[in-house]
Design an enzyme around this catalytic site. Structure first.
Site, PDB file in Angstrom:
ATOM      1  N   LYS A 146       4.434  -3.339  -0.965  1.00 15.38           N
ATOM      2  CA  LYS A 146       4.317  -3.679  -2.221  1.00 15.38           C
ATOM      3  C   LYS A 146       5.371  -3.014  -3.457  1.00 15.38           C
ATOM      4  O   LYS A 146       4.308  -3.293  -4.367  1.00 15.38           O
ATOM      5  CB  LYS A 146       5.134  -5.480  -1.846  1.00 15.38           C
ATOM      6  CG  LYS A 146       4.705  -6.732  -1.335  1.00 15.38           C
ATOM      7  CD  LYS A 146       4.473  -7.848  -1.364  1.00 15.38           C
ATOM      8  CE  LYS A 146       4.585  -8.935  -0.784  1.00 15.38           C
ATOM      9  NZ  LYS A 146       4.036 -10.038  -1.258  1.00 15.38           N
ATOM     10  N   ASP A 199      -1.195 -13.991   5.883  1.00 14.15           N
ATOM     11  CA  ASP A 199      -1.507 -15.351   6.041  1.00 14.15           C
ATOM     12  C   ASP A 199      -1.103 -16.187   4.400  1.00 14.15           C
ATOM     13  O   ASP A 199      -0.912 -14.981   3.729  1.00 14.15           O
ATOM     14  CB  ASP A 199      -3.451 -15.863   5.799  1.00 14.15           C
ATOM     15  CG  ASP A 199      -3.981 -15.524   4.382  1.00 14.15           C
ATOM     16  OD1 ASP A 199      -3.734 -14.854   4.020  1.00 14.15           O
ATOM     17  OD2 ASP A 199      -5.056 -16.370   4.253  1.00 14.15           O
ATOM     18  N   GLY A 208      -2.756  -2.231  -5.198  1.00 19.14           N
ATOM     19  CA  GLY A 208      -3.087  -1.142  -5.374  1.00 19.14           C
ATOM     20  C   GLY A 208      -4.852  -1.053  -5.052  1.00 19.14           C
ATOM     21  O   GLY A 208      -5.291  -0.344  -4.855  1.00 19.14           O
ATOM     22  N   THR A 268      -6.933  -2.972  -4.221  1.00 20.29           N
ATOM     23  CA  THR A 268      -8.193  -2.964  -2.708  1.00 20.29           C
ATOM     24  C   THR A 268      -8.236  -1.878  -2.619  1.00 20.29           C
ATOM     25  O   THR A 268      -9.267  -0.991  -2.353  1.00 20.29           O
ATOM     26  CB  THR A 268      -8.201  -3.849  -2.095  1.00 20.29           C
ATOM     27  OG1 THR A 268      -7.262  -5.546  -2.766  1.00 20.29           O
ATOM     28  CG2 THR A 268      -9.023  -4.467  -1.071  1.00 20.29           C
ATOM     29  N   GLU A 271      -5.103  -1.236   6.107  1.00 16.86           N
ATOM     30  CA  GLU A 271      -4.932  -1.915   5.574  1.00 16.86           C
ATOM     31  C   GLU A 271      -3.471  -2.895   5.525  1.00 16.86           C
ATOM     32  O   GLU A 271      -2.889  -2.218   6.218  1.00 16.86           O
ATOM     33  CB  GLU A 271      -4.613  -2.519   4.472  1.00 16.86           C
ATOM     34  CG  GLU A 271      -6.118  -2.021   2.644  1.00 16.86           C
ATOM     35  CD  GLU A 271      -6.011  -3.399   2.772  1.00 16.86           C
ATOM     36  OE1 GLU A 271      -5.148  -4.671   3.621  1.00 16.86           O
ATOM     37  OE2 GLU A 271      -6.581  -3.467   2.262  1.00 16.86           O
ATOM     38  N   ASP A 272      -3.512  -4.450   5.813  1.00 16.66           N
ATOM     39  CA  ASP A 272      -1.263  -4.626   6.736  1.00 16.66           C
ATOM     40  C   ASP A 272      -1.180  -4.960   5.293  1.00 16.66           C
ATOM     41  O   ASP A 272       0.158  -4.635   5.858  1.00 16.66           O
ATOM     42  CB  ASP A 272      -2.373  -6.045   6.573  1.00 16.66           C
ATOM     43  CG  ASP A 272      -3.269  -6.941   5.601  1.00 16.66           C
ATOM     44  OD1 ASP A 272      -3.577  -6.121   5.005  1.00 16.66           O
ATOM     45  OD2 ASP A 272      -3.300  -8.733   5.595  1.00 16.66           O
ATOM     46  N   ILE A 273      -1.925  -5.225   4.181  1.00 21.27           N
ATOM     47  CA  ILE A 273      -0.908  -4.953   2.547  1.00 21.27           C
ATOM     48  C   ILE A 273      -1.355  -4.904   2.105  1.00 21.27           C
ATOM     49  O   ILE A 273      -2.355  -4.290   1.501  1.00 21.27           O
ATOM     50  CB  ILE A 273       0.048  -6.219   2.802  1.00 21.27           C
ATOM     51  CG1 ILE A 273       0.921  -6.268   1.645  1.00 21.27           C
ATOM     52  CG2 ILE A 273      -0.773  -7.395   2.440  1.00 21.27           C
ATOM     53  CD1 ILE A 273       2.111  -7.428   1.371  1.00 21.27           C
ATOM     54  N   LYS A 289      -9.796  -9.660   6.124  1.00 22.60           N
ATOM     55  CA  LYS A 289      -9.015 -10.560   7.259  1.00 22.60           C
ATOM     56  C   LYS A 289      -7.593 -10.207   8.364  1.00 22.60           C
ATOM     57  O   LYS A 289      -7.780  -9.562   8.794  1.00 22.60           O
ATOM     58  CB  LYS A 289      -8.450 -12.192   7.641  1.00 22.60           C
ATOM     59  CG  LYS A 289     -10.478 -12.444   7.681  1.00 22.60           C
ATOM     60  CD  LYS A 289      -9.571 -14.482   7.475  1.00 22.60           C
ATOM     61  CE  LYS A 289     -10.935 -15.100   7.168  1.00 22.60           C
ATOM     62  NZ  LYS A 289     -11.004 -16.334   7.130  1.00 22.60           N
ATOM     63  N   ASP A 322      -0.615  -4.528  -2.584  1.00 22.30           N
ATOM     64  CA  ASP A 322       0.192  -5.261  -3.745  1.00 22.30           C
ATOM     65  C   ASP A 322      -0.215  -4.289  -4.120  1.00 22.30           C
ATOM     66  O   ASP A 322       0.416  -3.561  -5.011  1.00 22.30           O
ATOM     67  CB  ASP A 322      -0.201  -6.695  -3.441  1.00 22.30           C
ATOM     68  CG  ASP A 322       0.316  -7.692  -3.676  1.00 22.30           C
ATOM     69  OD1 ASP A 322       1.544  -7.301  -4.342  1.00 22.30           O
ATOM     70  OD2 ASP A 322      -0.203  -8.966  -3.650  1.00 22.30           O
TER      71      ASP A 322
HETATM   72  C1  PRP Z   1      -4.732  -8.992   0.800  1.00 19.36           C
HETATM   73  C2  PRP Z   1      -4.794  -7.437   1.913  1.00 19.36           C
HETATM   74  C3  PRP Z   1      -5.254  -6.589   1.272  1.00 19.36           C
HETATM   75  C4  PRP Z   1      -5.071  -6.816  -0.131  1.00 19.36           C
HETATM   76  C5  PRP Z   1      -3.917  -6.122  -0.829  1.00 19.36           C
HETATM   77  O1  PRP Z   1      -5.985  -9.788   1.583  1.00 19.36           O
HETATM   78  O2  PRP Z   1      -5.671  -7.989   3.111  1.00 19.36           O
HETATM   79  O3  PRP Z   1      -6.947  -6.742   1.602  1.00 19.36           O
HETATM   80  O4  PRP Z   1      -4.713  -8.389  -0.228  1.00 19.36           O
HETATM   81  O5  PRP Z   1      -4.019  -6.383  -2.381  1.00 19.36           O
HETATM   82  P1  PRP Z   1      -4.144  -5.358  -3.429  1.00 19.36           P
HETATM   83  O6  PRP Z   1      -3.058  -4.454  -3.133  1.00 19.36           O
HETATM   84  O7  PRP Z   1      -3.145  -6.650  -4.989  1.00 19.36           O
HETATM   85  O8  PRP Z   1      -5.420  -4.873  -4.084  1.00 19.36           O
HETATM   86  P2  PRP Z   1      -5.979 -11.382   1.260  1.00 19.36           P
HETATM   87  O9  PRP Z   1      -6.841 -10.901  -0.340  1.00 19.36           O
HETATM   88  O10 PRP Z   1      -5.467 -11.243   1.024  1.00 19.36           O
HETATM   89  O11 PRP Z   1      -6.996 -11.554   2.085  1.00 19.36           O
HETATM   90  P3  PRP Z   1      -6.979 -11.563   3.876  1.00 19.36           P
HETATM   91  O12 PRP Z   1      -6.693 -10.181   5.048  1.00 19.36           O
HETATM   92  O13 PRP Z   1      -8.219 -11.568   3.890  1.00 19.36           O
HETATM   93  O14 PRP Z   1      -6.423 -12.144   4.362  1.00 19.36           O
END
Ligand code: PRP
Length: 184
Positions: A135, A163, A109, A111, A103-105, A47, A107
């Site tokens: 990050k 969130d 990598g 995903t 993507e928002d973030i 999301k 972490d």
């Molecule tokens: C977050 C973010 C990415 C993922 C990145 O999603 O939106 O999709 O984690 O993490 P990674 O680099 O360690 O793979 P989250 O699981 O928090 O779900 P959300 O977007 O629904 O809040």
């Protein structure tokens, strides 16, 4: 009208103006890079990306569609295991399209790495990634990011789509949570 800062917030890291200026700069770069393309497709990862994608898309000067995917981490260790699966696919096929994954973030990598690999197999005309926050300290797999908003330290951030237990997503700024909130 300014939005009050919740008690759970330790510090605002990126205020609204800073975010909006950076989103404009990223949008300008994307618009310049794709200026000769008939159409591009922005694929937001639910999301967290929904607010960034909405602001980015509305600042583009190139024709674009928006689509979404949802992913889930599975395995006993959750995201730390690196196992990611698609739980909702794009509405339209991406084959032959100029695609930007939004993507928002980033972490670990995992995903983005998973999405770029599986999208490559579908033979889009081109494939790039656009990530608001990174990050670097948390990275487990190296993933190429074509458009990056900000690098941030390894703290739990909320707001602007991000969130904690589905709260705080609609704050207009990005803030670090107090550690006692997420270490409970
Ligand atoms: C977050 C973010 C990415 C993922 C990145 O999603 O939106 O999709 O984690 O993490 P990674 O680099 O360690 O793979 P989250 O699981 O928090 O779900 P959300 O977007 O629904 O809040």
């Amino acid at each position: 009208m300014s939005v009050p800062v919740p008690n759970s917030v330790e510090q605002v890291l990126l205020d609204e103006e800073t975010i909006q200026q950076r989103v404009q700069a990223v949008a300008d770069q994307v618009s310049a890079d794709y200026r000769d393309k008939e159409q591009i497709v922005l694929v937001g990862v639910l999301k967290g990306s929904f607010i960034f994608l909405a602001d980015l898309a509305r600042r583009l000067t190139v024709p674009h569609h928006v689509d979404f995917v949802a992913v889930s981490s599975y395995g006993a260790q959750g995201a730390a295991s690196g196992a990611v699966r698609l739980i909702m696919d794009t509405r339209a096929p991406i084959t032959g399209q100029h695609v930007i994954v939004v993507e928002d973030i980033m972490d670990t990598g995992y995903t983005l790495d998973y999405l770029l690999r599986s999208f490559t197999a579908r033979q889009p005309a081109s494939l790039k990634s656009c990530v608001l926050l990174s990050k670097p300290e948390r990275r487990q797999v190296e993933v190429e990011v074509d458009y990056l908003g900000f690098e941030i330290p390894n703290v739990w951030v909320v707001g602007y789509g991000l969130d904690f237990a589905d709260r705080f997503r609609t704050l207009p700024y990005i803030a670090a949570l107090k550690p006692e909130v997420y270490q409970k």
